[in-house]
Scaffold this motif. Structure first.
Motif, PDB file in Angstrom:
ATOM      1  N   TRP A  59       0.840  -1.196   0.000  1.00  0.00           N
ATOM      2  CA  TRP A  59       0.000   0.000   0.000  1.00  0.00           C
ATOM      3  C   TRP A  59       0.873   1.244   0.000  1.00  0.00           C
ATOM      4  N   PRO A  60       0.601   2.329  -0.762  1.00  0.00           N
ATOM      5  CA  PRO A  60      -0.624   2.582  -1.548  1.00  0.00           C
ATOM      6  C   PRO A  60      -0.522   2.160  -3.016  1.00  0.00           C
ATOM      7  N   LYS A  61       0.546   1.410  -3.406  1.00  0.00           N
ATOM      8  CA  LYS A  61       0.677   1.000  -4.802  1.00  0.00           C
ATOM      9  C   LYS A  61      -0.446   0.060  -5.225  1.00  0.00           C
ATOM     10  N   GLU A  62      -0.957  -0.736  -4.292  1.00  0.00           N
ATOM     11  CA  GLU A  62      -2.022  -1.687  -4.597  1.00  0.00           C
ATOM     12  C   GLU A  62      -3.377  -1.019  -4.358  1.00  0.00           C
ATOM     13  N   ASN A  63      -4.103  -0.757  -5.451  1.00  0.00           N
ATOM     14  CA  ASN A  63      -5.347  -0.005  -5.317  1.00  0.00           C
ATOM     15  C   ASN A  63      -6.468  -0.797  -4.667  1.00  0.00           C
ATOM     16  N   ARG A  64      -6.272  -2.121  -4.494  1.00  0.00           N
ATOM     17  CA  ARG A  64      -7.287  -2.919  -3.823  1.00  0.00           C
ATOM     18  C   ARG A  64      -7.174  -2.826  -2.308  1.00  0.00           C
ATOM     19  N   CYS A  65      -6.139  -2.151  -1.839  1.00  0.00           N
ATOM     20  CA  CYS A  65      -5.841  -2.163  -0.405  1.00  0.00           C
ATOM     21  C   CYS A  65      -6.117  -0.795   0.218  1.00  0.00           C
ATOM     22  N   ARG A  66      -6.537  -0.805   1.475  1.00  0.00           N
ATOM     23  CA  ARG A  66      -6.858   0.445   2.185  1.00  0.00           C
ATOM     24  C   ARG A  66      -5.768   0.833   3.182  1.00  0.00           C
ATOM     25  N   GLY A  67      -4.612   0.193   3.090  1.00  0.00           N
ATOM     26  CA  GLY A  67      -3.536   0.519   4.014  1.00  0.00           C
ATOM     27  C   GLY A  67      -3.812   0.050   5.416  1.00  0.00           C
ATOM     28  N   ILE A  68      -4.375  -1.139   5.554  1.00  0.00           N
ATOM     29  CA  ILE A  68      -4.765  -1.664   6.865  1.00  0.00           C
ATOM     30  C   ILE A  68      -3.534  -2.015   7.693  1.00  0.00           C
ATOM     31  N   SER A  69      -3.699  -2.038   9.022  1.00  0.00           N
ATOM     32  CA  SER A  69      -2.590  -2.367   9.916  1.00  0.00           C
ATOM     33  C   SER A  69      -3.140  -2.897  11.228  1.00  0.00           C
ATOM     34  N   VAL A  70      -2.247  -3.495  12.033  1.00  0.00           N
ATOM     35  CA  VAL A  70      -2.634  -4.039  13.328  1.00  0.00           C
ATOM     36  C   VAL A  70      -1.428  -3.923  14.255  1.00  0.00           C
ATOM     37  N   ARG A  71      -1.689  -3.709  15.544  1.00  0.00           N
ATOM     38  CA  ARG A  71      -0.598  -3.615  16.517  1.00  0.00           C
ATOM     39  C   ARG A  71       0.223  -4.898  16.498  1.00  0.00           C
ATOM     40  N   ALA A  72       1.556  -4.787  16.486  1.00  0.00           N
ATOM     41  CA  ALA A  72       2.448  -5.928  16.279  1.00  0.00           C
ATOM     42  C   ALA A  72       2.407  -6.930  17.426  1.00  0.00           C
ATOM     43  N   GLU A  73       2.270  -6.435  18.673  1.00  0.00           N
ATOM     44  CA  GLU A  73       2.372  -7.339  19.813  1.00  0.00           C
ATOM     45  C   GLU A  73       1.283  -8.399  19.828  1.00  0.00           C
ATOM     46  N   GLU A  74       0.124  -8.069  19.294  1.00  0.00           N
ATOM     47  CA  GLU A  74      -0.999  -9.000  19.380  1.00  0.00           C
ATOM     48  C   GLU A  74      -0.800 -10.252  18.516  1.00  0.00           C
ATOM     49  N   PRO A  75      -0.572 -10.126  17.207  1.00  0.00           N
ATOM     50  CA  PRO A  75      -0.350 -11.359  16.428  1.00  0.00           C
ATOM     51  C   PRO A  75       0.912 -12.104  16.838  1.00  0.00           C
ATOM     52  N   GLU A  76       1.944 -11.367  17.292  1.00  0.00           N
ATOM     53  CA  GLU A  76       3.176 -12.036  17.720  1.00  0.00           C
ATOM     54  C   GLU A  76       2.917 -12.936  18.925  1.00  0.00           C
ATOM     55  N   ALA A  77       2.164 -12.414  19.899  1.00  0.00           N
ATOM     56  CA  ALA A  77       1.858 -13.219  21.091  1.00  0.00           C
ATOM     57  C   ALA A  77       0.922 -14.374  20.740  1.00  0.00           C
ATOM     58  N   TRP A  78      -0.086 -14.072  19.936  1.00  0.00           N
ATOM     59  CA  TRP A  78      -1.048 -15.104  19.563  1.00  0.00           C
ATOM     60  C   TRP A  78      -0.394 -16.259  18.812  1.00  0.00           C
ATOM     61  N   VAL A  79       0.438 -15.930  17.826  1.00  0.00           N
ATOM     62  CA  VAL A  79       0.997 -16.991  16.991  1.00  0.00           C
ATOM     63  C   VAL A  79       1.954 -17.862  17.799  1.00  0.00           C
ATOM     64  N   GLU A  80       2.670 -17.272  18.738  1.00  0.00           N
ATOM     65  CA  GLU A  80       3.583 -18.066  19.556  1.00  0.00           C
ATOM     66  C   GLU A  80       2.812 -19.030  20.447  1.00  0.00           C
ATOM     67  N   VAL A  81       1.812 -18.519  21.116  1.00  0.00           N
ATOM     68  CA  VAL A  81       1.007 -19.370  21.999  1.00  0.00           C
ATOM     69  C   VAL A  81       0.267 -20.434  21.188  1.00  0.00           C
ATOM     70  N   SER A  82      -0.256 -20.012  20.018  1.00  0.00           N
ATOM     71  CA  SER A  82      -0.981 -20.951  19.162  1.00  0.00           C
ATOM     72  C   SER A  82      -0.074 -22.082  18.702  1.00  0.00           C
ATOM     73  N   PHE A  83       1.148 -21.734  18.317  1.00  0.00           N
ATOM     74  CA  PHE A  83       2.084 -22.750  17.848  1.00  0.00           C
ATOM     75  C   PHE A  83       2.434 -23.726  18.969  1.00  0.00           C
ATOM     76  N   LEU A  84       2.797 -23.189  20.132  1.00  0.00           N
ATOM     77  CA  LEU A  84       3.203 -24.057  21.242  1.00  0.00           C
ATOM     78  C   LEU A  84       2.021 -24.868  21.769  1.00  0.00           C
ATOM     79  N   HIS A  85       0.846 -24.272  21.748  1.00  0.00           N
ATOM     80  CA  HIS A  85      -0.339 -24.985  22.197  1.00  0.00           C
ATOM     81  C   HIS A  85      -0.618 -26.186  21.283  1.00  0.00           C
ATOM     82  N   ARG A  86      -0.415 -25.995  19.986  1.00  0.00           N
ATOM     83  CA  ARG A  86      -0.708 -27.059  19.031  1.00  0.00           C
ATOM     84  C   ARG A  86       0.420 -28.087  18.952  1.00  0.00           C
ATOM     85  N   TYR A  87       1.666 -27.622  18.986  1.00  0.00           N
ATOM     86  CA  TYR A  87       2.788 -28.518  18.674  1.00  0.00           C
ATOM     87  C   TYR A  87       3.813 -28.681  19.806  1.00  0.00           C
TER      88      TYR A  87
END
Length: 555
Positions: free
Chosen positions: A347-375
């Motif tokens: 973004w903004p080169k891709e006209n299909r995108c609205r420049g979305i974003s999310v706070r970094a700490e949330e997916p980082e914490a989720w993916v780590e816990v999700s991975f360890l919980h599963r595997y």
């Protein structure tokens, strides 16, 4: 006063029997003392072949330039062939000297200068020039024959040895010759490079580690052995060469690591169709096949992390346009806090995108816990290469050599040695038949347990190691407008509890995990996967694993 320029030359050809530079200089100096002349300079050309044009020689050439002609009157040389062995170059020089009124004195031919100024004398000089020219041709033929004889032997004919090897002099059959042997220090480096590539490291990261440790390249090591300073092209002396992605890939794909001898970039084969070996191989056949498979896989890998990119580069993607997300940070002056985000990298080169974003700490914490919980309790496996058997490439090479040998026969190369042709052709055809009869069995990767769980593995990984493990296990996070979605879906809490109970886990451990999840997520397990994204968002296929370990569900 007579002003004299000494001219001295010695060839780099070891087969040329010529006076040494010291001997030439001694002859010229004694003559100069006898005649009382003034020596204005000495043009010394070391390691210069007799067929090099005198005007192109590094030392003599500048003295023959127009701006230096007024500095000398006579050119002295010990013998005619020290001036040139090429008859054309020689005669052109003679006519040039006549045109510029220069005297040429040849110590072993007192009448040389006088002959330059008569038609009969020029004819004699031409005849004299033919002798050195013919000798030069004989030298080249002897040199070529010598190289041809040595080409298919186990001797090292010169040049920069492949990384992993060093030249050594050995006394064999009454003669001293150069051979290659493994250098333990370089072999250790190569084994570590192989380990890193098999573990999924990029060519860039391997090169970076070598540069940081100050490991010398093969070229720099050759310079050091000769007592010369290291030197990087385009830089000052003393600046070492740097490893790069290209040099790492080229080195680890080079058959020279198997001790194979090469000529003009191609592996040499003996009359039996086998590679000519000049040294012991660095890797076994199985190790080599596994390395080549990993190099090929690394070449095809599209997810690469570069300096300064996000901790989850290649894991986090834009949920609208599918582009890789980038890691952004913003410093908030009033509070003194730095906020981190993942946002669409296109973004903004891709006209299909609205420049979305999310706070970094949330997916980082989720993916780590999700991975360890599963595997987390699953055993770690490593990819092990099971060698196959595919002689297609060698078979093609044998058939090409048969064709070349047949062409040489038609051209008359074996007129004087028909038995040699017959023997070589028989050996090649026998090898062709042998290879053609062997079945093709493709090599493959298989999984082998390491005796470690993913929980234990995770604790020892750095940030980039965790990122690569997530990619290898097929994890992908699609970010939306302040939301995100993890693939694969987090393991249902009830399913995880049931699995751990079957594995004999105590209830205290299960309760402890529940409390940990609540601390990280701010809620009890599991919430709605952190996502409020539209159902029509399409997820790309997981990236092909670039590391040997892959987490799989084990019930």
């Amino acid at each position: 006063m007579r002003r004299v320029l000494f001219t001295e030359r010695i060839s780099d050809d070891r087969n040329e029997k010529s006076d040494s530079i010291e001997s030439q200089h001694d002859k010229l100096s004694r003559r100069a003392e006898t005649e009382g002349v003034t020596v204005v300079g000495t043009a010394v050309d070391l390691s210069v072949s007799g067929d090099v044009d005198p005007f192109q020689r590094k030392s003599l050439g500048p003295w023959l330039a127009d701006e230096n002609l007024s500095k000398w009157d006579e050119l002295w040389v010990s013998t005619q062939d020290r001036l040139s062995r090429d008859n054309k170059h020689f005669l052109l020089f003679v006519f040039w000297a006549i045109e510029h009124n220069k005297i040429v004195q040849v110590m072993d031919d007192p009448g040389f200068n006088e002959q330059m100024h008569t038609e009969t004398g020029l004819l004699l000089l031409h005849a004299k020039a033919l002798g050195p020219a013919m000798e030069l041709k004989r030298i080249k033929v002897r040199t070529k024959d010598s190289h041809e004889r040595r080409r298919f032997t186990t001797r090292w004919t010169g040049g920069i040895p492949p990384f992993g090897y060093r030249p050594v002099a050995r006394y064999v059959d009454g003669k001293t010759a150069t051979y290659l042997e493994q250098d333990p220090a370089m072999v250790k480096v190569l084994q570590e490079m192989r380990r890193q590539i098999l573990a999924g490291q990029s060519f860039f990261s391997v090169a970076k580690a070598l540069n940081e440790k100050g490991e010398r390249t093969a070229r720099d090591r050759a310079r050091i052995r000769k007592g010369k300073p290291v030197h990087r092209r385009g830089a000052a002396e003393g600046v070492p060469e740097q490893w790069s992605e290209t040099t790492i890939k080229s080195l680890l794909s080079d058959p020279a690591l198997l001790g194979s001898k090469k000529h003009k970039g191609e592996v040499l084969y003996d009359s039996q169709g086998q590679p000519v070996r000049v040294a012991d191989p660095i890797f076994t056949d199985d190790e080599w096949q596994a390395l080549q498979a990993a190099v090929e896989a690394r070449t095809r890998t599209t997810v690469r992390r570069v300096n300064g990119t996000s901790p989850l580069y290649g894991v986090v993607y834009c949920g609208e346009c599918g582009s890789k997300a980038v890691h952004k940070s913003s410093f908030h002056n009033p509070s003194g806090v730095t906020y981190r985000y993942y946002g669409c990298g296109n973004w903004p080169k891709e006209n299909r995108c609205r420049g979305i974003s999310v706070r970094a700490e949330e997916p980082e914490a989720w993916v780590e816990v999700s991975f360890l919980h599963r595997y987390g309790e699953n055993p770690v496996t490593e990819r092990v290469w099971v060698p196959g058997s595919d002689n297609t490439k060698e078979l093609d090479g044998v058939r090409k050599r048969i064709s070349r040998l047949r062409n040489l026969y038609v051209e008359g190369e074996f007129d004087d040695s028909p038995k040699e042709y017959k023997d070589r052709m028989h050996a090649l055809r026998a090898r062709d038949t042998e290879l053609a009869a062997e079945p093709v069995v493709e090599g493959r990767w298989t999984e082998k347990e390491t005796g470690q769980t993913f929980m234990e593995l995770w604790e020892g990984l750095d940030l980039d190691g965790k990122r690569k493990q997530l990619i290898a296990s097929g994890y992908k996070i699609l970010i939306g407008s302040k939301t995100f979605h993890i693939t694969p879906e987090p393991l249902p809490w009830s399913e995880w509890v049931e699995r751990r109970r079957r594995q004999g886990a105590p209830e205290e451990e299960i309760a402890s995990m529940a409390r940990a999840l609540e601390m990280v997520m701010g809620t009890t397990p599991w919430p709605c996967n952190g996502s409020a994204m539209a159902d029509d968002v399409q997820s790309e296929a997981p990236v092909t694993p670039a590391v040997p370990m892959k987490a799989t569900d084990s019930h």
